[in-house]
Design a protein around this motif. Sequence first.
Motif, PDB file in Angstrom:
ATOM      1  N   THR A  91       1.099  -1.033  -0.058  1.00  0.00           N
ATOM      2  CA  THR A  91      -0.198   0.052  -0.023  1.00  0.00           C
ATOM      3  C   THR A  91       0.932   0.937  -0.432  1.00  0.00           C
ATOM      4  N   PRO A  92       0.863   2.553  -1.607  1.00  0.00           N
ATOM      5  CA  PRO A  92       1.405   3.329  -0.990  1.00  0.00           C
ATOM      6  C   PRO A  92       0.948   4.304  -0.047  1.00  0.00           C
ATOM      7  N   LYS A  93      -0.334   4.330   0.005  1.00  0.00           N
ATOM      8  CA  LYS A  93      -1.493   5.328   0.419  1.00  0.00           C
ATOM      9  C   LYS A  93      -1.553   5.126   1.924  1.00  0.00           C
ATOM     10  N   VAL A  94      -0.773   4.772   2.581  1.00  0.00           N
ATOM     11  CA  VAL A  94      -1.032   4.651   4.075  1.00  0.00           C
ATOM     12  C   VAL A  94      -0.954   6.369   5.146  1.00  0.00           C
ATOM     13  N   ALA A  95      -1.766   6.739   5.840  1.00  0.00           N
ATOM     14  CA  ALA A  95      -2.201   7.442   7.200  1.00  0.00           C
ATOM     15  C   ALA A  95      -0.586   7.173   7.695  1.00  0.00           C
ATOM     16  N   VAL A  96      -0.085   8.698   8.019  1.00  0.00           N
ATOM     17  CA  VAL A  96       1.468   8.888   8.419  1.00  0.00           C
ATOM     18  C   VAL A  96       1.190   9.429   9.778  1.00  0.00           C
ATOM     19  N   ARG A  97       2.152   9.057  11.175  1.00  0.00           N
ATOM     20  CA  ARG A  97       1.913  10.898  12.042  1.00  0.00           C
ATOM     21  C   ARG A  97       2.630  11.995  11.325  1.00  0.00           C
ATOM     22  N   GLY A  98       2.810  12.391  11.380  1.00  0.00           N
ATOM     23  CA  GLY A  98       3.684  13.558  10.882  1.00  0.00           C
ATOM     24  C   GLY A  98       4.717  14.006  12.019  1.00  0.00           C
ATOM     25  N   ALA A  99       5.733  14.049  12.037  1.00  0.00           N
ATOM     26  CA  ALA A  99       6.239  13.786  13.199  1.00  0.00           C
ATOM     27  C   ALA A  99       6.193  15.264  14.133  1.00  0.00           C
ATOM     28  N   ALA A 100       6.163  16.708  12.894  1.00  0.00           N
ATOM     29  CA  ALA A 100       6.439  17.736  13.817  1.00  0.00           C
ATOM     30  C   ALA A 100       4.704  18.183  15.062  1.00  0.00           C
ATOM     31  N   GLY A 101       3.839  17.866  13.723  1.00  0.00           N
ATOM     32  CA  GLY A 101       2.112  18.328  13.941  1.00  0.00           C
ATOM     33  C   GLY A 101       1.206  17.371  14.100  1.00  0.00           C
ATOM     34  N   GLY A 102       1.965  16.192  14.245  1.00  0.00           N
ATOM     35  CA  GLY A 102       0.992  15.434  14.223  1.00  0.00           C
ATOM     36  C   GLY A 102      -0.184  15.101  13.037  1.00  0.00           C
ATOM     37  N   ALA A 103       0.307  16.081  11.807  1.00  0.00           N
ATOM     38  CA  ALA A 103      -0.912  15.637  10.748  1.00  0.00           C
ATOM     39  C   ALA A 103      -0.679  14.283  10.132  1.00  0.00           C
ATOM     40  N   ILE A 104      -1.400  14.090   9.049  1.00  0.00           N
ATOM     41  CA  ILE A 104      -1.458  13.558   8.129  1.00  0.00           C
ATOM     42  C   ILE A 104      -1.206  13.550   7.350  1.00  0.00           C
ATOM     43  N   MET A 105      -0.506  12.386   6.647  1.00  0.00           N
ATOM     44  CA  MET A 105       0.536  13.134   5.183  1.00  0.00           C
ATOM     45  C   MET A 105       0.119  11.799   4.404  1.00  0.00           C
ATOM     46  N   ASP A 106       0.552  12.293   3.042  1.00  0.00           N
ATOM     47  CA  ASP A 106       0.353  10.888   2.234  1.00  0.00           C
ATOM     48  C   ASP A 106       1.387  10.360   2.069  1.00  0.00           C
ATOM     49  N   ALA A 107       1.572   8.611   1.884  1.00  0.00           N
ATOM     50  CA  ALA A 107       2.973   7.857   1.686  1.00  0.00           C
ATOM     51  C   ALA A 107       3.184   8.562  -0.416  1.00  0.00           C
ATOM     52  N   MET A 108       4.075   9.790  -0.417  1.00  0.00           N
ATOM     53  CA  MET A 108       4.050   9.848  -1.932  1.00  0.00           C
ATOM     54  C   MET A 108       4.780   8.790  -2.883  1.00  0.00           C
ATOM     55  N   PRO A 109       4.755   8.007  -3.774  1.00  0.00           N
ATOM     56  CA  PRO A 109       5.497   7.354  -4.058  1.00  0.00           C
ATOM     57  C   PRO A 109       6.736   7.391  -5.054  1.00  0.00           C
ATOM     58  N   GLU A 110       7.756   7.482  -4.454  1.00  0.00           N
ATOM     59  CA  GLU A 110       8.588   7.740  -5.365  1.00  0.00           C
ATOM     60  C   GLU A 110       9.408   6.322  -5.393  1.00  0.00           C
ATOM     61  N   LEU A 111      10.825   6.543  -6.100  1.00  0.00           N
ATOM     62  CA  LEU A 111      11.125   5.168  -6.455  1.00  0.00           C
ATOM     63  C   LEU A 111      11.144   3.912  -5.497  1.00  0.00           C
ATOM     64  N   PRO A 112      11.640   4.315  -4.511  1.00  0.00           N
ATOM     65  CA  PRO A 112      11.394   3.215  -3.507  1.00  0.00           C
ATOM     66  C   PRO A 112      10.051   2.673  -2.966  1.00  0.00           C
ATOM     67  N   GLU A 113       9.013   3.084  -3.131  1.00  0.00           N
ATOM     68  CA  GLU A 113       8.175   3.316  -2.747  1.00  0.00           C
ATOM     69  C   GLU A 113       7.574   2.373  -4.352  1.00  0.00           C
ATOM     70  N   VAL A 114       7.932   2.420  -5.666  1.00  0.00           N
ATOM     71  CA  VAL A 114       6.893   1.783  -6.698  1.00  0.00           C
ATOM     72  C   VAL A 114       7.905   0.588  -6.462  1.00  0.00           C
ATOM     73  N   GLU A 115       9.111   0.585  -6.189  1.00  0.00           N
ATOM     74  CA  GLU A 115      10.009  -0.552  -6.573  1.00  0.00           C
ATOM     75  C   GLU A 115       9.665  -1.853  -5.435  1.00  0.00           C
ATOM     76  N   THR A 116       8.927  -1.239  -4.004  1.00  0.00           N
ATOM     77  CA  THR A 116       8.659  -2.101  -3.414  1.00  0.00           C
ATOM     78  C   THR A 116       7.274  -2.875  -3.422  1.00  0.00           C
ATOM     79  N   ILE A 117       6.288  -2.134  -4.217  1.00  0.00           N
ATOM     80  CA  ILE A 117       5.180  -2.179  -4.984  1.00  0.00           C
ATOM     81  C   ILE A 117       5.968  -3.626  -6.304  1.00  0.00           C
ATOM     82  N   ARG A 118       6.397  -2.827  -6.641  1.00  0.00           N
ATOM     83  CA  ARG A 118       7.267  -3.906  -8.126  1.00  0.00           C
ATOM     84  C   ARG A 118       7.442  -5.618  -7.569  1.00  0.00           C
ATOM     85  N   ARG A 119       8.427  -5.392  -6.205  1.00  0.00           N
ATOM     86  CA  ARG A 119       8.866  -6.736  -5.656  1.00  0.00           C
ATOM     87  C   ARG A 119       7.468  -7.261  -4.582  1.00  0.00           C
ATOM     88  N   ASP A 120       6.280  -6.984  -4.982  1.00  0.00           N
ATOM     89  CA  ASP A 120       5.282  -7.090  -4.116  1.00  0.00           C
ATOM     90  C   ASP A 120       4.430  -8.103  -4.931  1.00  0.00           C
TER      91      ASP A 120
END
Length: 321
Positions: free
Chosen positions: A16-45
């Motif tokens: 899942t490239p899109k998941v909820a993550v706690r922003g370290a600074a403000g506790g905000a939720i940010m998206d997982a933006m698929p860059e090369l490592p995320e896309v490569e992980t998905i490819r392998r899976d």
Amino acid sequence: MPPANYPRLRVGEVATPKVAVRGAAGGAIMDAMPELPEVETIRRDLEPHVVGRRIVRTWCSDGPRYGDIHDAAGRAILALRRRGKYLLAELGEVGTVASPDAVSGIAARELVIHLGMSGRLFTAASRPDSPHLRAVIELDGPEHLYFDDMRKFGQLLVVRPGEYEALETLAHMGPEPLSADFDAENFHRALVASRAPVKAVLLGQRVVAGIGNIYADEALFLAGIHPGSRSVSRPQSRRLHAALKQVLAEAIANRGTSFSLYRDGHLREGNHYRELKVYDREDQPCPRCHTAICKTRIAGRGTHFCPSCQKPPRSTGNGRG
DNA sequence: CTGAGCCCCTGGGCGC
DNA sequence: TGCGCCCAGGGGCTCA
């Protein structure tokens, strides 16, 4: 809290490239933006689940970004490759068997997939209940391939192999940063040739493939280069060349940034998220010198850097005037 | 040609 | 408490 109505992955789904993550600074939720490592992980899976399977039929929701995949029907998936942030599924001729011979053969079509910002690509036994489901690729196996994309920045397209006229970025994609094609001297020449901020060059995909906002910031920090610098010395570009390789390799080893899942009302941080040195760490101490991390805007993107470790160049970009 | 900036899109956060 | 503005960003597009 994560988006309450965002579909939770079921057991058996992968990557899942899109998941909820706690922003370290403000506790905000940010998206997982698929860059090369995320896309490569998905490819392998996905690879073991889809390669060798035949596409029985396809479905796409309306929209200019999701059309034109119906030519994939009847074709076997010969391989699943990655180019930058793009996934490329090599497809055989209609009707041919997905035998080992066919798998080693030459593709007749390519299914090009870009996840955009919020795209999720996963296999599942049944159609997920999601309001953002954009495409279904039915396979001749126990699982089908689903594309879910809340923000509609993703793209699906079937083309003849290598014919990327409709995909300008892919057509002019630079070398893969983790391959031998990514040459330090060529990289330096390309950086010198551009008058844009070095971060903009990294995001442009033409000089090097697959770099997005997170890893651009991280690599520039590691190399000690100000993201707004418009001229880099040879030592700087060599450090950046090495930093890009290091940051990306580490992120792949951690299965990408922001891969935490929302479960039972608890947020869990992703494997690589905790490794980030500057990204999303505004006002927090630099891990190297403890100066507060700054956030600014470069190339239209939120940009994080340490003002002490990444000083802007005086004139020529080389500290020695 | 190249760089800068807007636009697409959605939902969470936050200000009023 | 509730409405509505603002932000996030990859890549395509336009404009200077």
